[in-house]
Design a protein around this motif. Structure first.
Motif, mmCIF file in Angstrom:
data_model
loop_
_atom_site.group_PDB
_atom_site.id
_atom_site.type_symbol
_atom_site.label_atom_id
_atom_site.label_comp_id
_atom_site.label_asym_id
_atom_site.label_seq_id
_atom_site.Cartn_x
_atom_site.Cartn_y
_atom_site.Cartn_z
ATOM 1 N N TYR A 76 0.846 -1.184 0.000
ATOM 2 C CA TYR A 76 0.000 0.000 0.000
ATOM 3 C C TYR A 76 0.886 1.240 0.000
ATOM 4 O O TYR A 76 1.897 1.290 0.701
ATOM 5 C CB TYR A 76 -0.893 0.026 1.239
ATOM 6 N N SER A 77 0.481 2.244 -0.775
ATOM 7 C CA SER A 77 1.199 3.520 -0.783
ATOM 8 C C SER A 77 0.276 4.690 -0.490
ATOM 9 O O SER A 77 0.695 5.850 -0.585
ATOM 10 C CB SER A 77 1.901 3.725 -2.132
ATOM 11 N N SER A 78 -0.982 4.400 -0.135
ATOM 12 C CA SER A 78 -1.921 5.450 0.253
ATOM 13 C C SER A 78 -3.076 4.799 0.995
ATOM 14 O O SER A 78 -3.217 3.573 1.000
ATOM 15 C CB SER A 78 -2.443 6.208 -0.983
ATOM 16 N N GLY A 79 -3.889 5.632 1.647
ATOM 17 C CA GLY A 79 -5.107 5.138 2.257
ATOM 18 C C GLY A 79 -4.999 4.853 3.742
ATOM 19 O O GLY A 79 -4.017 5.198 4.412
ATOM 20 N N SER A 80 -6.032 4.179 4.258
ATOM 21 C CA SER A 80 -6.185 3.987 5.696
ATOM 22 C C SER A 80 -5.116 3.085 6.293
ATOM 23 O O SER A 80 -4.773 3.215 7.472
ATOM 24 C CB SER A 80 -7.570 3.413 6.003
ATOM 25 N N VAL A 81 -4.570 2.155 5.500
ATOM 26 C CA VAL A 81 -3.525 1.279 6.033
ATOM 27 C C VAL A 81 -2.298 2.102 6.417
ATOM 28 O O VAL A 81 -1.696 1.902 7.475
ATOM 29 C CB VAL A 81 -3.164 0.181 5.017
ATOM 30 N N LEU A 82 -1.914 3.060 5.560
ATOM 31 C CA LEU A 82 -0.775 3.917 5.892
ATOM 32 C C LEU A 82 -1.073 4.791 7.102
ATOM 33 O O LEU A 82 -0.190 5.025 7.942
ATOM 34 C CB LEU A 82 -0.400 4.786 4.693
ATOM 35 N N GLN A 83 -2.291 5.278 7.205
ATOM 36 C CA GLN A 83 -2.653 6.098 8.361
ATOM 37 C C GLN A 83 -2.529 5.302 9.656
ATOM 38 O O GLN A 83 -2.002 5.795 10.657
ATOM 39 C CB GLN A 83 -4.079 6.620 8.186
ATOM 40 N N GLN A 84 -2.996 4.053 9.627
ATOM 41 C CA GLN A 84 -2.912 3.234 10.827
ATOM 42 C C GLN A 84 -1.466 2.861 11.147
ATOM 43 O O GLN A 84 -1.051 2.846 12.307
ATOM 44 C CB GLN A 84 -3.749 1.969 10.657
ATOM 45 N N ALA A 85 -0.677 2.574 10.100
ATOM 46 C CA ALA A 85 0.739 2.262 10.311
ATOM 47 C C ALA A 85 1.463 3.446 10.935
ATOM 48 O O ALA A 85 2.274 3.294 11.855
ATOM 49 C CB ALA A 85 1.387 1.877 8.985
ATOM 50 N N THR A 86 1.178 4.641 10.442
ATOM 51 C CA THR A 86 1.789 5.851 10.997
ATOM 52 C C THR A 86 1.453 6.000 12.474
ATOM 53 O O THR A 86 2.330 6.267 13.309
ATOM 54 C CB THR A 86 1.302 7.090 10.222
ATOM 55 N N GLN A 87 0.197 5.789 12.799
ATOM 56 C CA GLN A 87 -0.238 5.925 14.192
ATOM 57 C C GLN A 87 0.476 4.928 15.093
ATOM 58 O O GLN A 87 0.949 5.277 16.186
ATOM 59 C CB GLN A 87 -1.750 5.714 14.270
ATOM 60 N N ASP A 88 0.585 3.690 14.642
ATOM 61 C CA ASP A 88 1.175 2.673 15.503
ATOM 62 C C ASP A 88 2.674 2.809 15.658
ATOM 63 O O ASP A 88 3.204 2.606 16.749
ATOM 64 C CB ASP A 88 0.827 1.290 14.988
ATOM 65 N N ILE A 89 3.365 3.127 14.565
ATOM 66 C CA ILE A 89 4.810 3.303 14.697
ATOM 67 C C ILE A 89 5.114 4.452 15.646
ATOM 68 O O ILE A 89 6.023 4.369 16.479
ATOM 69 C CB ILE A 89 5.455 3.529 13.318
ATOM 70 N N ASN A 90 4.345 5.515 15.579
ATOM 71 C CA ASN A 90 4.562 6.629 16.504
ATOM 72 C C ASN A 90 4.218 6.252 17.940
ATOM 73 O O ASN A 90 4.745 6.852 18.887
ATOM 74 C CB ASN A 90 3.754 7.842 16.055
ATOM 75 N N GLN A 91 3.354 5.252 18.122
ATOM 76 C CA GLN A 91 3.066 4.783 19.471
ATOM 77 C C GLN A 91 4.160 3.846 19.969
ATOM 78 O O GLN A 91 4.593 3.938 21.114
ATOM 79 C CB GLN A 91 1.713 4.064 19.507
ATOM 80 N N TYR A 92 4.627 2.958 19.098
ATOM 81 C CA TYR A 92 5.689 2.030 19.492
ATOM 82 C C TYR A 92 7.031 2.740 19.667
ATOM 83 O O TYR A 92 7.837 2.375 20.520
ATOM 84 C CB TYR A 92 5.863 0.933 18.437
ATOM 85 N N PHE A 93 7.292 3.731 18.805
ATOM 86 C CA PHE A 93 8.571 4.450 18.804
ATOM 87 C C PHE A 93 8.272 5.949 18.882
ATOM 88 O O PHE A 93 8.291 6.650 17.866
ATOM 89 C CB PHE A 93 9.363 4.124 17.538
ATOM 90 N N PRO A 94 7.980 6.461 20.069
ATOM 91 C CA PRO A 94 7.556 7.861 20.204
ATOM 92 C C PRO A 94 8.680 8.845 19.890
ATOM 93 O O PRO A 94 9.856 8.494 19.845
ATOM 94 C CB PRO A 94 7.132 7.946 21.676
ATOM 95 N N ASN A 95 8.270 10.081 19.639
ATOM 96 C CA ASN A 95 9.173 11.217 19.414
ATOM 97 C C ASN A 95 9.886 11.177 18.067
ATOM 98 O O ASN A 95 10.857 11.909 17.864
ATOM 99 C CB ASN A 95 10.221 11.323 20.540
#
Length: 256
Positions: free
Chosen positions: A80-99
Motif C-alpha cells: 500500500y502507498s496510500s489510504g487507511s492502512v498507511l494512516q494506521q501504520a503511521t499511528q502505531d509506529i509513533n506509538q511504538y517508537f515515540p518522538n
C-alpha cells in the motif's frame, strides 16, 4: 498470491517506495516460501542457521523453517502507498517508537496462512511480516498466530551482511516453538516491532520498551490477510476461516 510449490519463492516484487534496511536502500523484495524475505534474489533455503550468521545476505526471517504450501495454506503479499492502512501504520509506529514524528509512505505485507511444515501435510502455521517505510525511516512488524508444534529448527528475527545488525526472537532454536504467539516487545501478544534504519548498533535489542497498545486487530476489508495488526488471536480468528477459493476471489478483486 505466491505459487504452490515446495521451497519456492515469489517473483521479484518492485516496491512502490524505497525501503531502507540498515544502510542499504532497496527497491525490490522476494517473499520466499520457507519463511523469509530477501532483497537481491530469491532464496530457497529451508534449513535455518542461527543469528548472527556473519553471512553475505540481508535477511528478514519471521519464521524460517522447512515449510510446504503445496497441499494446504496460502502465501500472499500486498503493498500500500496510500489510504487507511498507511494512516494506521503511521499511528502505531509513533506509538511504538515515540518522538520520531514518523509518517508512512509504504506498507508491504506478506502472510503465511495455515501453511504446513514439510513433510507434515495438515499441520498449520500462521504468521506475517509487515514492512513499513517513510522517508529514511523503516520498521518491521512480525506477527504470529497459531503455531503448530514441531521438532524442526526455527529461526525468527533478522540478520544483515556480516551480522553488523541482527536480532533473534526468543524461542528460535528452542523446543517450545509455540511461544512466538505469546511473546512481544510491544506488549501485544504475538507481535514484535523493530526499527531497521539504524546504522550504529551491532545487536539490535530494543533499548527501550515501546508504549503498550491495544490487543484489538485492525481490520482492512474485514480480512486479516490485509491487516497490519494480524497477530495472536487476530491471526487465528474468524477472518482466517476462509477457503482458498474465497481468498483467491478477494485478491482478484483487489488487483483489478
Amino acid at each position: 498470491m505466491s505459487s504452490r510449490s515446495d521451497d519456492g519463492s515469489s517473483p521479484l516484487i518492485p516496491l512502490s517506495q524505497p525501503f531502507v534496511y540498515f544502510g542499504n536502500t532497496y527497491h525490490q523484495i522476494y517473499v520466499n516460501h520457507n519463511g523469509h524475505l530477501t532483497f537481491n534474489q530469491a532464496w530457497y533455503s529451508y534449513t535455518p542457521y542461527s543469528f548472527p550468521a556473519h553471512s553475505s545476505r540481508d535477511l528478514i526471517a519471521p519464521f524460517w523453517t522447512d515449510l510446504d504450501n503445496r497441499w494446504n495454506g496460502t502465501i500472499s503479499y500486498q503493498q500500500y502507498s496510500s489510504g487507511s492502512v498507511l494512516q494506521q501504520a503511521t499511528q502505531d509506529i509513533n506509538q511504538y517508537f515515540p518522538n520520531l514524528g514518523f509518517s508512512a509512505n509504504l506498507v508491504f505485507i506478506a502472510t503465511w496462512d495455515r501453511v504446513a511444515y514439510y513433510p507434515n501435510t495438515g499441520t498449520e502455521i500462521t504468521f506475517q511480516v509487515v514492512l513499513i517505510a517513510g522517508g529514511q525511516s523503516s520498521f518491521i512488524l512480525m506477527n504470529y498466530g497459531e503455531i503448530a508444534p514441531t521438532t524442526q529448527d526455527i529461526q525468527a528475527g533478522y540478520d544483515t551482511v556480516n551480522s553488523i545488525h541482527y536480532f533473534s526472537i526468543p524461542g528460535s532454536f528452542e523446543s517450545n516453538d509455540t511461544t512466538f504467539s505469546n511473546t512481544s516487545n510491544v506488549n501485544v501478544a504475538g507481535r514484535w516491532a523493530f526499527q531497521t534504519n539504524a546504522t550504529t548498533s551491532t545487536t539490535d535489542v530494543p533499548s527501550t520498551t515501546p508504549a503498550p497498545t491495544s490487543d484489538e486487530p485492525f481490520p482492512v476489508d474485514d480480512f486479516c490477510i490485509d491487516s497490519i495488526f494480524c497477530k495472536g488471536q487476530g491471526l487465528t480468528g474468524s477472518v482466517y476461516m476462509l477457503s482458498t477459493f474465497s481468498i483467491l476471489v478477494f485478491l482478484t478483486i483487489l488487483n483489478n
